[in-house]
Motif scaffolding. Structure first.
Motif, short mmCIF file in Angstrom:
data_model
loop_
_atom_site.label_atom_id
_atom_site.label_comp_id
_atom_site.label_asym_id
_atom_site.label_seq_id
_atom_site.Cartn_x
_atom_site.Cartn_y
_atom_site.Cartn_z
N VAL A 1 -86.25 -9.28 2.83
CA VAL A 1 -84.93 -10.17 2.49
C VAL A 1 -83.98 -9.94 3.56
O VAL A 1 -83.45 -8.81 3.83
N ALA A 2 -83.58 -10.97 4.20
CA ALA A 2 -82.18 -10.70 5.09
C ALA A 2 -81.09 -10.97 4.23
O ALA A 2 -80.29 -10.09 4.16
N TYR A 3 -81.09 -12.21 3.54
CA TYR A 3 -79.99 -12.48 2.75
C TYR A 3 -80.40 -12.96 1.30
O TYR A 3 -81.70 -13.67 1.41
N ALA A 4 -79.94 -12.83 0.45
CA ALA A 4 -80.24 -13.47 -1.01
C ALA A 4 -78.94 -13.82 -1.69
O ALA A 4 -77.96 -13.19 -1.64
N VAL A 5 -78.96 -15.23 -2.15
CA VAL A 5 -77.38 -15.40 -2.89
C VAL A 5 -77.74 -16.28 -4.11
O VAL A 5 -78.76 -16.80 -4.47
N ILE A 6 -77.01 -15.74 -5.06
CA ILE A 6 -77.07 -16.30 -6.39
C ILE A 6 -76.02 -17.59 -6.27
O ILE A 6 -75.09 -17.65 -6.26
N GLU A 7 -77.09 -18.75 -6.69
CA GLU A 7 -76.24 -20.10 -6.64
C GLU A 7 -75.52 -20.36 -8.01
O GLU A 7 -75.67 -19.41 -8.76
#
Lengths: 126, 224
Positions: free
Chosen positions: B130-136
């Motif tokens: 994973v490079a980036y993970a975002v909680i929407e």
């Protein structure tokens, strides 16, 4: 955009319904209170016929607007008021003035509560 | 009892109207506020359904007011990003360039188990991918994989592909679907000619799909 206009139309309709309900409840309650007050005072002055006429007027007014008022408030409240006025009339016709005063006073209290609960006051809202 | 039946039908129609007005989002895609309002509406609707002593307007008016508030807020959120931030919050990065943002996770009260569970649902079993993970804002996790772990696309290999065409159902269970026919520019006569060419009739067709390039597929009804 049609959703926004739809929502604004719904809001307009809901406000109109609420205002109509408020107006109907207020005017009807005020008139009934006037008649019951007049009936109470007439009974105190010994004018029983006039007291009966006034209570009849209150009863007639409530009956004529009952169905429309049922649209806006719980049936229970109005049934309670109607029963109380009927009892007042019964005791007045039978010349039992002590019971009449009790029931007429509670009718007045109930209808005043009913009228006042619709006012958008701080206490009512909270 | 008959009053309950009639009231239930009226409120059912009203709730359908309200949900339709609120839009097409599914429960999993709803913002928290939308979900709460939907639940609130259904809860309010049950009161006049069950209690016939209660006036029906006392149920309808709050439902309508909630609907109007929801639509007005969503309209304002479209126009003003500040209001959107206030109502929905903003997306939060929980994995930044391969590093877990522990402070952000604490603020979100997101446990490592929850994070790994959501990653696994996206077919990622190694956090190193994973490079980036975002909680929407609606609570779902969006992930950008590291380039070396991402799927190869046709354009990466410089392969020319056919343009994608959307296939739509033009006959469903022996009946024409007019809006789909319009979408791919087909007319009934033309479809009838195709059916004739394929030695079949409208009644025998279970599904026929077509796209605007003229390609089609016919699935006949069983036993026909």
């Amino acid at each position: 955009m049609y959703r926004l206009y739809g929502a604004l139309s719904v809001l307009g309709a809901v406000l109109l319904i609420s205002l109509f309900g408020f107006y109907l409840n207020k005017t009807t309650s005020d008139s009934i209170i006037d008649h019951l007050d007049a009936s109470f005072e007439s009974a105190e002055e010994g004018k029983t016929d006039r007291a009966i006429d006034e209570i009849n007027e209150a009863q007639k007014l409530l009956h004529s607007r009952l169905e429309t008022m049922f649209l806006f408030v719980s049936h229970r409240k109005l049934d309670e008021i109607e029963q109380c006025i009927n009892k007042s009339k019964y005791y007045l016709i039978n010349n039992d003035l002590t019971s009449f005063y009790v029931y007429c006073s509670s009718s007045l209290e109930l209808i005043r509560d009913y009228r006042d609960m619709e006012y958008p006051t701080f206490y009512n809202i909270l | 009892m008959i009053i309950s039946v009639i009231r239930t039908i009226i409120l059912y129609v009203l709730i359908l109207f309200a949900v339709r007005m609120m839009g097409k989002r599914q429960i999993s895609e709803m913002q928290t506020s939308e979900l709460v309002i939907t639940l609130l509406m259904s809860n309010i609707a049950t009161i006049p359904m069950q209690d016939t002593e209660q006036s029906m307007l006392s149920g309808i008016v709050p439902i309508m007011i909630l609907l109007v508030c929801e639509i007005l807020i969503s309209y304002l959120m479209l126009k003003r990003s500040g209001i959107r931030k206030l109502v929905c919050g903003k997306p939060v990065i929980v994995i930044n360039n391969g590093i877990i943002e522990q402070k952000a996770m604490k603020e979100l009260r997101l446990s490592t188990e929850d994070l790994f569970s959501q990653l696994r649902q996206k077919d990622i079993f190694d956090i190193a991918e994973v490079a980036y993970a975002v909680i929407e804002t609606n609570g779902t996790l969006s992930v950008l994989k590291k380039s070396q772990d991402d799927n190869i696309k046709a354009k990466d290999l410089k392969i020319k592909t056919q343009p994608s065409e959307l296939k739509v159902v033009v006959i469903s269970d022996g009946e024409f679907a007019d809006s789909s026919m319009r979408f791919c520019g087909l007319e009934k006569d033309k479809i009838k000619r195709i059916l004739k060419k394929e030695n079949t009739s409208l009644d025998e067709v279970f599904i026929m799909t077509a796209d605007s390039s003229g390609a089609y597929q016919i699935i006949k009804k069983e036993g026909k």
